[in-house]
Design a protein around this motif. Structure first.
Motif, PDB file in Angstrom:
ATOM      1  N   CYS A  19       0.831  -1.208   0.000  1.00 43.81           N
ATOM      2  CA  CYS A  19       0.000   0.000   0.000  1.00 43.81           C
ATOM      3  C   CYS A  19       0.865   1.257   0.000  1.00 43.81           C
ATOM      4  N   ARG A  20       1.909   1.245   0.835  1.00 42.36           N
ATOM      5  CA  ARG A  20       2.783   2.428   0.909  1.00 42.36           C
ATOM      6  C   ARG A  20       3.527   2.654  -0.399  1.00 42.36           C
ATOM      7  N   ILE A  21       4.021   1.555  -0.993  1.00 48.04           N
ATOM      8  CA  ILE A  21       4.789   1.677  -2.237  1.00 48.04           C
ATOM      9  C   ILE A  21       3.901   2.167  -3.379  1.00 48.04           C
ATOM     10  N   ILE A  22       2.743   1.532  -3.535  1.00 48.45           N
ATOM     11  CA  ILE A  22       1.842   1.921  -4.623  1.00 48.45           C
ATOM     12  C   ILE A  22       1.289   3.323  -4.388  1.00 48.45           C
ATOM     13  N   GLY A  23       1.035   3.641  -3.102  1.00 47.12           N
ATOM     14  CA  GLY A  23       0.562   4.987  -2.786  1.00 47.12           C
ATOM     15  C   GLY A  23       1.573   6.043  -3.217  1.00 47.12           C
ATOM     16  N   TRP A  24       2.846   5.771  -2.940  1.00 48.85           N
ATOM     17  CA  TRP A  24       3.910   6.698  -3.352  1.00 48.85           C
ATOM     18  C   TRP A  24       4.027   6.753  -4.870  1.00 48.85           C
ATOM     19  N   PHE A  25       4.052   5.577  -5.509  1.00 43.44           N
ATOM     20  CA  PHE A  25       4.250   5.513  -6.950  1.00 43.44           C
ATOM     21  C   PHE A  25       3.106   6.178  -7.700  1.00 43.44           C
ATOM     22  N   SER A  26       1.870   5.972  -7.228  1.00 40.56           N
ATOM     23  CA  SER A  26       0.710   6.491  -7.951  1.00 40.56           C
ATOM     24  C   SER A  26       0.664   8.019  -7.965  1.00 40.56           C
ATOM     25  N   LYS A  27       1.397   8.658  -7.034  1.00 38.51           N
ATOM     26  CA  LYS A  27       1.369  10.120  -6.948  1.00 38.51           C
ATOM     27  C   LYS A  27       2.522  10.789  -7.695  1.00 38.51           C
ATOM     28  N   ILE A  28       3.356  10.005  -8.358  1.00 35.30           N
ATOM     29  CA  ILE A  28       4.445  10.583  -9.152  1.00 35.30           C
ATOM     30  C   ILE A  28       3.844  11.364 -10.324  1.00 35.30           C
ATOM     31  N   GLU A  29       4.239  12.595 -10.459  1.00 39.59           N
ATOM     32  CA  GLU A  29       3.640  13.465 -11.475  1.00 39.59           C
ATOM     33  C   GLU A  29       4.500  13.621 -12.727  1.00 39.59           C
ATOM     34  N   GLN A  30       5.516  12.787 -12.876  1.00 39.68           N
ATOM     35  CA  GLN A  30       6.339  12.823 -14.080  1.00 39.68           C
ATOM     36  C   GLN A  30       5.499  12.314 -15.263  1.00 39.68           C
ATOM     37  N   PRO A  31       5.396  13.061 -16.345  1.00 37.60           N
ATOM     38  CA  PRO A  31       4.478  12.713 -17.444  1.00 37.60           C
ATOM     39  C   PRO A  31       4.644  11.304 -18.003  1.00 37.60           C
ATOM     40  N   LEU A  32       5.888  10.850 -18.190  1.00 41.69           N
ATOM     41  CA  LEU A  32       6.096   9.525 -18.762  1.00 41.69           C
ATOM     42  C   LEU A  32       5.593   8.436 -17.813  1.00 41.69           C
ATOM     43  N   VAL A  33       5.927   8.572 -16.527  1.00 42.04           N
ATOM     44  CA  VAL A  33       5.463   7.607 -15.522  1.00 42.04           C
ATOM     45  C   VAL A  33       3.934   7.616 -15.476  1.00 42.04           C
ATOM     46  N   ARG A  34       3.361   8.803 -15.466  1.00 52.15           N
ATOM     47  CA  ARG A  34       1.897   8.928 -15.446  1.00 52.15           C
ATOM     48  C   ARG A  34       1.261   8.230 -16.637  1.00 52.15           C
ATOM     49  N   ASP A  35       1.763   8.527 -17.839  1.00 59.43           N
ATOM     50  CA  ASP A  35       1.142   7.995 -19.047  1.00 59.43           C
ATOM     51  C   ASP A  35       1.276   6.480 -19.144  1.00 59.43           C
TER      52      ASP A  35
ATOM     53  N   PHE B 287      -4.555  14.329 -16.427  1.00 63.31           N
ATOM     54  CA  PHE B 287      -4.337  14.114 -15.001  1.00 63.31           C
ATOM     55  C   PHE B 287      -2.870  14.305 -14.637  1.00 63.31           C
ATOM     56  N   ARG B 288      -2.649  14.778 -13.422  1.00 62.49           N
ATOM     57  CA  ARG B 288      -1.276  15.018 -12.965  1.00 62.49           C
ATOM     58  C   ARG B 288      -0.532  13.718 -12.700  1.00 62.49           C
ATOM     59  N   SER B 289      -1.257  12.678 -12.290  1.00 58.91           N
ATOM     60  CA  SER B 289      -0.650  11.408 -11.902  1.00 58.91           C
ATOM     61  C   SER B 289      -1.706  10.315 -11.984  1.00 58.91           C
ATOM     62  N   MET B 290      -1.288   9.065 -11.778  1.00 58.57           N
ATOM     63  CA  MET B 290      -2.251   7.976 -11.742  1.00 58.57           C
ATOM     64  C   MET B 290      -3.210   8.159 -10.567  1.00 58.57           C
ATOM     65  N   HIS B 291      -2.706   8.658  -9.436  1.00 60.61           N
ATOM     66  CA  HIS B 291      -3.557   8.907  -8.270  1.00 60.61           C
ATOM     67  C   HIS B 291      -4.623   9.947  -8.594  1.00 60.61           C
ATOM     68  N   ASP B 292      -4.253  10.964  -9.332  1.00 55.52           N
ATOM     69  CA  ASP B 292      -5.198  12.003  -9.736  1.00 55.52           C
ATOM     70  C   ASP B 292      -6.313  11.397 -10.586  1.00 55.52           C
TER      71      ASP B 292
ATOM     72  N   GLU C  18     -21.205  15.047  -2.204  1.00 56.28           N
ATOM     73  CA  GLU C  18     -20.036  14.203  -1.956  1.00 56.28           C
ATOM     74  C   GLU C  18     -19.731  14.038  -0.469  1.00 56.28           C
ATOM     75  N   LEU C  19     -19.535  12.781  -0.057  1.00 53.41           N
ATOM     76  CA  LEU C  19     -19.112  12.446   1.301  1.00 53.41           C
ATOM     77  C   LEU C  19     -17.597  12.289   1.391  1.00 53.41           C
ATOM     78  N   GLY C  20     -17.026  11.605   0.419  1.00 55.09           N
ATOM     79  CA  GLY C  20     -15.589  11.344   0.456  1.00 55.09           C
ATOM     80  C   GLY C  20     -15.166  10.506  -0.733  1.00 55.09           C
ATOM     81  N   TRP C  21     -14.009   9.866  -0.618  1.00 53.04           N
ATOM     82  CA  TRP C  21     -13.500   9.078  -1.730  1.00 53.04           C
ATOM     83  C   TRP C  21     -12.524   8.003  -1.236  1.00 53.04           C
ATOM     84  N   PHE C  22     -12.402   6.969  -2.056  1.00 57.12           N
ATOM     85  CA  PHE C  22     -11.380   5.943  -1.873  1.00 57.12           C
ATOM     86  C   PHE C  22     -10.187   6.329  -2.736  1.00 57.12           C
ATOM     87  N   GLU C  23      -9.009   5.949  -2.283  1.00 51.14           N
ATOM     88  CA  GLU C  23      -7.829   6.164  -3.110  1.00 51.14           C
ATOM     89  C   GLU C  23      -7.509   4.919  -3.931  1.00 51.14           C
TER      90      GLU C  23
END
Length: 294
Positions: A23-39, A61-66, A240-245
């Protein structure tokens, strides 16, 4: 057959690894905003799922998380206007439905669990004796935000730290009391016009795992003992109440007298805003749906 094989592989890959570390690794990776990584990330996600972004509020989108936590474009989800109906709080596949009997509900056929274990509170569970429940499973490609099922007041939220097991059908058929093991948030609401108590239990899952609420910061209490937070939030139907990541599950609990909408059936996909339950003591009145821009 292909879907069954994918679920089996998914189960083996995600439940035989250190889940919190993943969870921690994917959470970090999904927020990387580098265009190539995102795409590349979003491209791989599209390849392995039925990801559809045609109803998203934005197309870049800025990142996969976005992308995971995307909002909808205005009008993408019509909200049922009939005030005798409670709506689905999210886009989901209906995973389980039924009546609360002897304090138990089912995650799948043959796998019951105690509602008191899910909620962490026997008295709270007793509120729903003889009531009905619906389990709504969000897949990874679905819209991940969830909304108020009716005009309501949020009185309290209980955060229960836990594991991050996968909640796909294969895992639900193999692991008993799965929802009671995972991190979860019980949102207690009272319907504004009738006062009926309803609870939404948002259950986290493998990978990013996070649950976020629009009106309450839960990030400081993700470990340790369960904590209950007093709230005083008023929301309109569909707000809206909230969201899942990441994709996960919402269990909707209603007291005795509520009944399921005719369109709520096992395995069927339901969208946020569509009828879910009819309120106790209220007859349905045909109404024209209004559009949501939440």
């Amino acid at each position: 057959m292909k879907i069954v094989h994918q679920e089996e592989i998914n189960f083996l890959l995600t439940n035989r690894i250190p889940r919190r570390l993943a969870c921690r690794i994917i959470g970090w990776f999904s927020k990387i905003e580098q265009p190539l990584v995102r795409d590349i990330s979003i491209g791989v996600w599209r390849f392995f799922s039925d990801l559809d972004l045609s109803d998203a509020k934005k197309t870049r989108f800025r990142s996969m998380h976005d992308c995971f936590t995307r909002q909808l474009r205005p009008g993408a989800r019509p909200i049922e206007a009939d005030q005798s109906m409670m709506i689905s709080p999210c886009d989901a596949i209906v995973g389980a439905v039924g009546t609360v009997a002897d304090g138990e509900v089912f995650q799948v056929k043959g796998f019951p669990y105690a509602l008191a274990d899910l909620l962490g509170d026997a008295e709270h569970a007793e509120t729903f004796h003889g009531g009905c429940y619906v389990t709504l499973r969000l897949t990874s490609s679905m819209y991940h935000r969830f909304h108020a099922p009716h005009a309501c007041h949020v009185g309290s939220v209980t955060h229960i730290p836990g594991d991050a097991w996968n909640v796909n059908p294969t895992a639900l058929r193999r692991i008993e009391r799965l929802y009671c093991k995972n991190e979860r948030v019980a949102i207690r609401i009272a319907l504004s016009d009738t006062g009926h108590p309803v609870t939404l239990v948002a259950v986290a899952a493998i990978l990013v795992s996070g649950i976020r609420l629009r009106f309450l910061d839960l990030t400081s209490g993700r470990r340790g003992q369960p904590r209950t937070f007093a709230c005083n939030a008023f929301l309109q139907k569909g707000e809206e109440l909230g969201w899942f990541e990441h994709g996960s599950t919402i269990v909707v609990l209603a007291p005795a007298g509520f009944s399921l909408s005719g369109g709520v059936q096992l395995g069927r996909t339901i969208r946020m805003g569509q009828p879910l339950m009819q309120l106790a003591g209220r007859s349905s009145a045909h109404g024209v749906a209004r559009s949501a821009s939440h």
